[in-house]
Scaffold this active site. Structure first.
Site, PDB file in Angstrom:
ATOM      1  CD  GLU A  24      78.620   9.349  57.807  1.00  0.00           C
ATOM      2  OE1 GLU A  24      79.558   8.948  57.112  1.00  0.00           O
ATOM      3  OE2 GLU A  24      78.289   8.801  58.870  1.00  0.00           O
ATOM      4  CB  CYS A  42      69.174  10.011  63.048  1.00  0.00           C
ATOM      5  SG  CYS A  42      70.423  10.227  64.272  1.00  0.00           S
ATOM      6  CB  CYS A  54      80.772  16.813  67.865  1.00  0.00           C
ATOM      7  SG  CYS A  54      79.989  17.310  69.417  1.00  0.00           S
ATOM      8  CB  CYS A  77      81.773  11.929  74.144  1.00  0.00           C
ATOM      9  SG  CYS A  77      80.611  13.225  74.588  1.00  0.00           S
ATOM     10  CB  CYS A 120      81.321  10.005  70.316  1.00  0.00           C
ATOM     11  SG  CYS A 120      80.390  10.710  68.944  1.00  0.00           S
ATOM     12  N   GLY A 131      77.018  16.089  66.003  1.00  0.00           N
ATOM     13  CA  GLY A 131      77.001  17.405  66.636  1.00  0.00           C
ATOM     14  C   GLY A 131      76.183  17.505  67.899  1.00  0.00           C
ATOM     15  CB  SER A 184      69.961  13.410  71.841  1.00  0.00           C
ATOM     16  OG  SER A 184      70.935  12.743  72.615  1.00  0.00           O
ATOM     17  CB  CYS A 236      74.196   5.501  68.746  1.00  0.00           C
ATOM     18  SG  CYS A 236      72.425   5.444  68.831  1.00  0.00           S
TER      19      CYS A 236
END
Ligand code: SAH
Ligand code: SF4
Length: 338
Positions: free
Chosen positions: A86, A100, A107, A111, A114, A157, A189, A331
Site C-alpha cells: 500500500e 507516503c 517488514c 515493532c 505496527c 518497511g 523515517s 501510520c
C-alpha cells in the site's frame, strides 16, 4: 528494461542522445500515461519503446479515499510476483501533497504496535517499484493540475534495511534531468538501524530524517521495539544529533502515544532531557489501533498533558492529526491486503 536504463536503450538502437532528454522529460516530468503520448517520438520509435521499456512495474488494485477526501490509499500489486502493498497520498490543507511510499512488502523489524510488522517480511521493493508508486500518483494528481510536493518513506518497511533501493529511488526523485525534487522535500523515517544510517550519511544524504523513538529510555524501547536491543539508544541519538548539527536542520523524533505504556508524565520529562531544543522536533502520534494488538490510544487529556511537559521544556513538537484512519491508511495500519 526499466525506464532508468533509457541510455542503454538509446545506445542499442543507435539513437541520438537528445532522445534520452526527451524521454526523461515526458516520463519523469510530464507524467505521460502511456508511451503513445510521447509525441516527440515517431510511431516507429514509440513501438520500440513499448517493446523494450517497462512502462510501470506496478498495477493499481484499488484506490480508496477517506471521507474527508484528504487521504487516498492505493493498493498496488507488483507485476513481477503479484504481491500486494500500500501507498498513501495525504493532501494537506496548506496545499502540500505528500506521498507516503513503501519500500518493502511487510517488514522484518517487528515493532509490536505496527500492523506492517505483524505481517512479517514478504520482500524488498526495487528502486523502480518505489519510483513507480510516486509516478502513478503524480499521474493521478496531474488530472487536477496538482503535483507531489513531498515524499516520505513512512509506508510499509524499514528504509535503512533496503538502502540501495531507497538511495536509487531518491537519485531519480532528485536528478534535475528526471523528477528534479529538492532532497529537503524527502524524509526517511527509520526505526533506528545505526550502522545503515551511518552508511546513508557517508553517501552524502542531506534530506530529512525522522527517528521512530517511541520511548524515552532503552528498557522501555526494547519492550515495544525488539530491534532496539541491537542498536542502543545512546549511540543512535548521537548520530541523529550529529546529522542535525552538520546540516543545521532539525531532525524529527516520532513518538506514538500508547495508553499506560509510554504516556506518563515521567516519560515526557525523560524525553525532554534527551532532546536538544534547537535541533529537534517531536511528532506526537496518537496510537492507531491495529488488529491483534491489545494497546489503546492515550486519552486526549494525556496527549495534551504530555505535550505540555515538552512545551515547558521548550521542545518543539506537534500532535500529529490522524489522517485516513477510516480507511486504515494511518501510520502503522498498512498491510497490503484487501
Ligand atoms: N519503518 C519506518 C517507517 C515506516 S513506519 C519506521 O518505523 O520509522 C511510519 C511511522 O508509523 C513510524 O514512526 C512508526 O513507528 C509509526 N507507527 C507504526 N505503527 C503505528 C501505530 N499503530 N500507530 C501510530 N503510528 C504507528
Ligand atoms: Fe517496520 Fe516501521 Fe512497522 Fe517497525 S514501525 S515494524 S520498522 S514498518
Amino acid at each position: 528494461m526499466e525506464p532508468s536504463r533509457i541510455l542503454e536503450f538509446i545506445a542499442s538502437h543507435k539513437l541520438p542522445n537528445y532522445r534520452a532528454a526527451q524521454f526523461n522529460k515526458a516520463f519523469y516530468q510530464e507524467y505521460l500515461t502511456s508511451f503513445d503520448e510521447c509525441t516527440t517520438w515517431s510511431k516507429e520509435l514509440r513501438a520500440l519503446l513499448k517493446q523494450d521499456i517497462i512502462f510501470s512495474t506496478l498495477t493499481v488494485v484499488t484506490e480508496q479515499k477517506s471521507k474527508d477526501g484528504q487521504t487516498m490509499k492505493i493498493v498496488f500489486e507488483r507485476n513481477v510476483d503479484h504481491k500486494r502493498f500500500e501507498t498513501v497520498l495525504m493532501r494537506h490543507e496548506d496545499g502540500r501533497n505528500t506521498v507516503c511510499v513503501s519500500c518493502m512488502i511487510g517488514c522484518p523489524v517487528g515493532c509490536i504496535f505496527c500492523a506492517t510488522g505483524k505481517m512479517g517480511f514478504l520482500g524488498n521493493l526495487t528502486a523502480t517499484e518505489i519510483v513507480d508508486q510516486v509516478l502513478t500518483i503524480a499521474r493521478m494528481l496531474k488530472k487536477e493540475n496538482q503535483t507531489i510536493t513531498n515524499i516520505v518513506f513512512m509506508g510499509m518497511g524499514e528504509p535503512l534495511l533496503n538502502l540501495s533501493a531507497v538511495e536509487g529511488a531518491i537519485q531519480i526523485f532528485t536528478d534535475p534531468n528526471k523528477m528534479g525534487m529538492s532532497e529537503r522535500r524527502i524524509t526517511i523515517s527509520t526505526s533506528g538501524i545505526t550502522d545503515k544510517l551511518q552508511e546513508l550519511l557517508k553517501h552524502g544524504y542531506t534530506g530529512r530524517l525522522a527517528l521512530s523513538l517511541h520511548a524515552p529510555d532503552q528498557t522501555l524501547r526494547e519492550q515495544i521495539m525488539p530491534i532496539a536491543k541491537k542498536y542502543p539508544l545512546s549511540q543512535l541519538l548521537a548520530v541523529f544529533k550529529q546529522f542535525a548539527i552538520q546540516t543545521n536542520k532539525r531532525v524529527s523524533y516520532e513518538y506514538i502515544l500508547i495508553d499506560g505504556i509510554n504516556d506518563a508524565m515521567t516519560c515526557a520529562e525523560q524525553l525532554a532531557t534527551l532532546m536538544d531544543p534547537k535541533l529537534s522536533h517531536i511528532n506526537l502520534i496518537p496510537y492507531n489501533p491495529v488488529a491483534g494488538v491489545s494497546y489503546t490510544r492515550s486519552s486526549l487529556a494525556s496527549i495534551h498533558a504530555f505535550a505540555a511537559v515538552l512545551e515547558k521544556q521548550h521542545i518543539q513538537h506537534t500532535i500529529r492529526v490522524t489522517m485516513g484512519d477510516d480507511i486504515a491508511a494511518a501510520c502503522g495500519q498498512l498491510v497490503g491486503k484487501k
